[in-house]
Scaffold this motif. Structure first.
Motif, short mmCIF file in Angstrom:
data_model
loop_
_atom_site.label_atom_id
_atom_site.label_comp_id
_atom_site.label_asym_id
_atom_site.label_seq_id
_atom_site.Cartn_x
_atom_site.Cartn_y
_atom_site.Cartn_z
N GLU A 387 0.82 -1.22 0.00
CA GLU A 387 0.00 0.00 0.00
C GLU A 387 0.85 1.27 0.00
O GLU A 387 0.48 2.28 -0.62
N LEU A 390 1.71 2.59 -3.49
CA LEU A 390 0.65 2.77 -4.47
C LEU A 390 0.27 4.25 -4.56
O LEU A 390 0.12 4.92 -3.55
N GLN A 744 -5.64 -8.69 -10.35
CA GLN A 744 -5.23 -7.67 -9.39
C GLN A 744 -4.74 -6.42 -10.11
O GLN A 744 -5.05 -5.28 -9.70
N LEU A 745 -3.98 -6.60 -11.20
CA LEU A 745 -3.44 -5.45 -11.92
C LEU A 745 -4.53 -4.66 -12.64
O LEU A 745 -4.34 -3.49 -12.95
N LEU A 748 -5.33 -2.11 -10.04
CA LEU A 748 -4.25 -1.62 -9.17
C LEU A 748 -3.88 -0.18 -9.52
O LEU A 748 -3.68 0.14 -10.70
N LEU A 982 3.62 -7.71 -4.61
CA LEU A 982 2.19 -7.76 -4.86
C LEU A 982 1.50 -8.60 -3.79
O LEU A 982 1.57 -9.83 -3.81
N ASN A 988 -8.90 -11.51 -5.41
CA ASN A 988 -8.35 -11.64 -6.76
C ASN A 988 -8.19 -13.10 -7.19
O ASN A 988 -7.80 -13.36 -8.34
#
Length: 995
Positions: A387, A390, A744-745, A748, A982, A988
């Protein structure tokens, strides 16, 4: 052979024969099956032909079972079942391996499928037995809702790992097929190279010898003789047989650190090679230039193909029967069954010489090796970040995968289990999961014919999920078409140089013609990316070799003239990678690759322009750079202005196999960052490993690590490589992990990568070419030290990037040079101006500026060092630095006189302005010095510390050395981006409810 050896061989033969006696369970007579559940006893009938198990649709569960008591030390066994079925029964034998006193399956479970057979048939399979198993509960039943299965008998034969080997009996001849070799040792039980599971199609080996020769016979069983691949009929010494089915014999002489490979296809075409290491600890490599005197005969029938190898001891350098044990293995490449297998039971490929069996003819025995050495590529990240790194902007990451997992790629034995409707259901489920993960669809020009429903269904996925499809500009049809249309530089009709004018024109013409096709509108509706060339340098060495490609002599003359006139300074012409290298080979390689890369840049420029014209708004991904194990010779900076995207394909299991675990641990991140930084005008795509390769089977956690390494250095697209039924069936969890990462991507946020840095690593393509170095240990070691260990930000730059204005030395405070033996006057002048203007230059190359590209001397070398350097040897491979010892790593994976040694020199009399930073640990003489130059400083090493990549295995004081340089230049360390991982989130996870 000694008397003692003969007696021991006879004893071993007697013991092995007793241990290998088959146990027969005859259901026609005294052996009985038990039905489960007991309430269905009426569903199992007994008669003179055996048992009949009959299931109707209203019976929910039904099976029959019996028990097998295993002889002690049984590690594998052959189980032959005699049976018949009704169509579609899908008979399965489930082996529940039981510990002594344990429950069913307490030592493991293995299901085995048997094909339908309307008449009584016997089919044999091999099972690996867990070490702790004492018995087997064998459960038999079908998968269909209704069926009849007849069960006549089961024959269980233990397969020994140690087998007695005796001299050839009287009258022995290799003119008979091996199946008829009576009275010789029989070796059974072939195992898949990667997983060590038993092969689906087994091979039996016969082994004997006399004073003059070794005789090895192979019987390769065939489920479907029509699937046998045997196209090559070449009678030469090294035929190109490895696209065919092959049987291969491997021998080694451990005391001489040498091995040999002998191979044949079903037509008797053959290949031989020495297998050796450049130095101890290096990977074993094949040297096909070696040729021995030996014979092979082959036979074929409806159920097998056979080969008999006759190898004179003299061919292996022995005067007679070897007195020391040999390494031994036999391998099979089964193209129809899509599996490589071997007699030894280890994980690894055929050239894992250290894992071969032991063939001791003096003791009269051969003993199988059983080793499963699982190398881990996981990185311990106690401060893993997610996190915190990000950002707030959408990531807009793109994902896809080579290979589709459609049923049409699976073996016939699997495909025939499904109806067409069930295949549609499989495909719909799979494409929906990919769509929900935001992935690109299967590739064109094949997708519209492989997807049920064609273009209409593809457009439906586009509407439902936003799915777009990549259009691939390379395939065998394009290769053949370009050659037939006059592409000048090719190798046979299977390989063409994508950088040559003819190929470029053919591709551009094909794109233009697409506009006139009736399906052009379908392409416009669905195409989301156009991919130019995959691994463009792969065939270049073959194409431009006079010794290997003599048929192209006239064209190669023209290439030589162009090279001499354009990049060879009138002195250096065409380099032949298969000829004996001359003293000017480094300069020939440099001249060739400069010429080739200019041509490749022209390909990218013209094709990109045509792609943008034909597919408005669609990006062009120019190449996939071959970084499978190392780094290919493409000068990616030159291609960057003409590449919307550019990609690479780093596979750590291959890197580990070739260059060691240290070089493999951070291979994805290193490959991605080098490509992304050097080709900085392109967006970065990476093709991570999602398949079994080079003896390595990725685990899901490792795949997540590799994806994280690529993303934290700037990758914006992951395009996983998964291909082939063997991988999909053997590591389905890897396929699910790639889907989960891609999902997930999809949502993201964009990672917050550092925007500024004052540190650069100058990568020299000149040295990559001059040394023919595709490993780049020095550059990789600096990536690890500065990035993964010191956790500072930096960028790779190159002479081409500087010349093209992609990079500016004025943007940096410190420039590291891992190696730059070869230079050009413009680059040298830029570096000197950088230092004189206040920069710090750190060189770890004692050969720095040894020559210009035209072979002339570089005046700046003597000025910078201010003294002479003379080669020296070291008693202790360490330097001392501020009371600490810095390890020095010997040159690995490069041929020449320095292989296996530390590249070290002694300084002559040091100039008065030199300050010693580090000294040799054996005599305290200077090894690294610092000198002023203008307003800046030079840090110059008389030793190459990073001849190998072992600095990646554990932190060392080198981290403090580079850390001190970061501190002095104000470069921040400890950046959290280097600990990015990741995080696996349950939301996911992807479930594929496939039949």
């Amino acid at each position: 052979m000694s008397t003692r050896g003969v007696v021991l061989g006879v004893l071993l033969a007697a013991l092995a024969a007793r241990a290998a006696e088959p146990m027969v369970y005859d259901f026609r007579d005294r052996h009985r099956l038990t039905v489960w559940p007991g309430t269905q006893a009426a569903s199992l009938e007994h008669g003179p032909e055996g048992h009949l198990l009959r299931k109707t649709a209203n019976i929910e569960n039904l099976s029959a079972y019996f028990s097998i008591i295993l002889p002690p030390e049984t590690r594998s066994l052959a189980l032959a079942l005699t049976y018949r079925t009704t169509p579609g029964a899908n008979l399965v034998l489930t082996a529940n391996f039981n510990r002594a006193g344990g429950g069913n399956g307490s030592a493991g479970v293995k299901p085995v499928n048997f094909p339908d057979a309307s008449a009584w048939t016997t089919r044999e399979v091999v099972l690996t037995v867990p070490a702790e198993a004492a018995s087997i509960q064998a459960v038999l039943g079908g998968r269909a809702s209704s069926y009849e299965i007849g069960l006549a008998s089961v024959r269980v034969t233990p397969i020994p790992d140690a087998v007695a080997v005796t001299p050839a009996p009287a009258g022995f001849t290799t003119e008979r097929p091996p199946a008829a070799w009576d009275g010789v040792a029989e070796l059974r039980g072939f195992h898949l190279c990667v997983t060590t599971d038993p092969a689906a199609e087994q091979t039996d080996v016969r082994l004997t010898y006399d004073e003059n020769r070794l005789y090895v016979g192979c019987v390769a069983r065939l489920d479907n003789a029509a699937a046998l691949c045997a196209t090559v009929t070449d009678g030469g010494t090294d035929a190109a047989i490895f696209a065919d089915d092959c049987l291969e014999l491997f021998l080694s002489a451990p005391g001489r650190n040498l091995a040999w490979q002998f191979a044949a296809n079903p037509n008797g075409s053959r290949f031989d090679a020495e297998v050796r290491q450049n130095q101890a600890g290096d990977p074993w490599r094949v040297f096909a230039a070696w040729h021995g005197e030996w014979e092979v005969r082959t036979w074929r029938d409806a159920s097998s193909w056979q080969a008999a190898f006759s190898i004179p001891w003299s061919t292996l350098g022995f005067a007679g029967l070897p007195t020391q044990p040999l390494g031994f293995n036999v391998g099979r490449e089964n193209k129809g069954g899509n599996e490589n297998s071997q007699w030894n039971a280890y994980d690894g490929n055929f050239h894992a010489v250290d894992k071969y069996a032991s063939l001791d003819l003096q003791a009269g025995r051969v003993e199988r090796t059983r080793r499963v050495d699982r190398q881990s590529y996981r990185i311990d990240r106690p401060r893993a970040q997610f996190e915190a790194v990000l950002g707030t902007e959408p990531g807009n990451y793109r994902t896809g995968t080579w290979g589709t997992a459609f049923l049409n790629i699976f073996p016939e034995a699997v495909r025939k289990l499904y109806t067409e409707e069930e295949e549609r259901q499989w495909q719909e489920t799979l494409l929906a999961a990919r769509g929900e993960a935001g992935m690109m669809g299967p590739s064109l020009p094949w997708a519209n014919s492989s997807i049920f429903g064609g273009w209409d269904r593809m457009r439906e996925y586009t509407r439902r999920y936003g799915t777009r499809y990549p259009y691939v500009l390379f395939n065998s049809a394009i290769t053949r078409g370009a050659i037939q249309s006059g592409a000048r530089y090719h190798y046979g009709d299977t390989a063409v140089d994508p950088a040559c004018e003819g190929y470029r024109q053919f591709v551009v013409k094909g794109l233009e013609e697409l506009k006139g096709k009736y399906y052009y509108k379908d392409y416009l509706d669905t195409v989301g990316l156009v991919f130019g060339v995959d691994e463009p340098t792969n065939s270049v060495a073959n194409i431009y070799s006079r010794s290997r490609n003599a048929a192209l002599a006239e064209a190669l003359d023209a290439a030589e003239a162009e090279i001499r006139a354009s990049t060879g300074f009138g002195r250096f012409g065409l380099y032949d990678a298969f000829a004996e290298p001359s003293a000017q080979a480094p300069f020939e390689r440099i001249a060739f690759w400069r010429w080739w890369n200019r041509n490749m840049a022209q390909f990218c420029q013209e094709v990109q322009a045509k792609v943008h014209e034909v597919f408005p708004g669609v990006d062009f991904k120019s190449i996939d750079r071959n970084t499978v194990s190392g780094v290919c010779p493409t000068d990616v900076a030159m291609l960057s202005p003409y590449s919307d995207w550019i990609s690479c394909d780093p596979y750590p299991t291959s890197t580990a196999g070739h260059y060691g675990r240290g070089r493999a641990l951070y291979h994805p991140g290193f490959s991605a960052k080098m490509l992304g930084d050097l080709a900085c005008r392109s967006r970065l795509c990476v093709t991570p490993q999602n398949f079994i390769y080079h003896g390595g089977r990725p685990e899901p956690e490792e795949m997540r690590e590799w994806a994280s390494q690529c993303m934290k250095v700037g990758a914006e697209m992951l395009y996983w490589y998964v291909e082939g039924a063997e991988t999909l069936m053997s590591m389905w969890e890897g396929n699910l992990e790639a889907l989960a990462i891609n999902k997930q991507l999809k949502t993201l946020p964009k990672l917050r990568l550092p925007e500024r840095t004052g540190t650069a690593i100058l990568h020299s393509d000149y040295d990559r070419w001059g040394y023919d170095d595709n490993v780049l240990h020095p550059a990789y070691s600096l990536y690890v030290l500065l990035g993964e260990q010191s956790q500072a930000w930096f960028r790779f730059i190159s002479p081409t990037g500087l010349a093209m204005g992609l990079h500016r030395l004025e943007d940096y405070r410190v420039v590291y040079i891992p190696r730059m033996t070869y230079t050009d006057p413009e680059t040298t002048a830029r570096l000197e101006a950088f230092v004189k203007g206040g920069g710090t230059l750190v060189s770890f190359d004692p050969g720095l500026f040894s020559a210009n590209l035209d072979g002339s001397a570089v005046p700046e070398r003597a000025i910078w060092f201010g003294t002479t350097l003379e080669p020296r040897t070291l008693r202790r491979p360490v330097l001392t630095y501020e009371g600490k010892e810095l390890p020095l790593y010997r040159i690995a994976n490069l041929p020449g006189p320095l292989a296996g040694k530390v590249q070290a020199c002694s300084f002559g009399t040091l100039p008065a302005d030199a300050r010693v930073l580090a000294r040799y640990g054996d005599d305290d003489s200077p090894a690294i010095i610092e000198r002023p130059l203008g307003q800046g400083r030079l840090i110059l090493a008389a030793v190459q510390p990073f001849g190998a990549s072992d600095v990646a295995l554990a932190p060392s004081p080198w981290r403090e050395f580079t850390g001190a340089l970061c501190a002095a230049s104000g470069e921040a360390t400890g950046l959290p981006i280097w600990d990015f991982y990741l995080k696996k989130l349950p939301e996911n996870d992807v479930r594929l409810d496939l039949l």
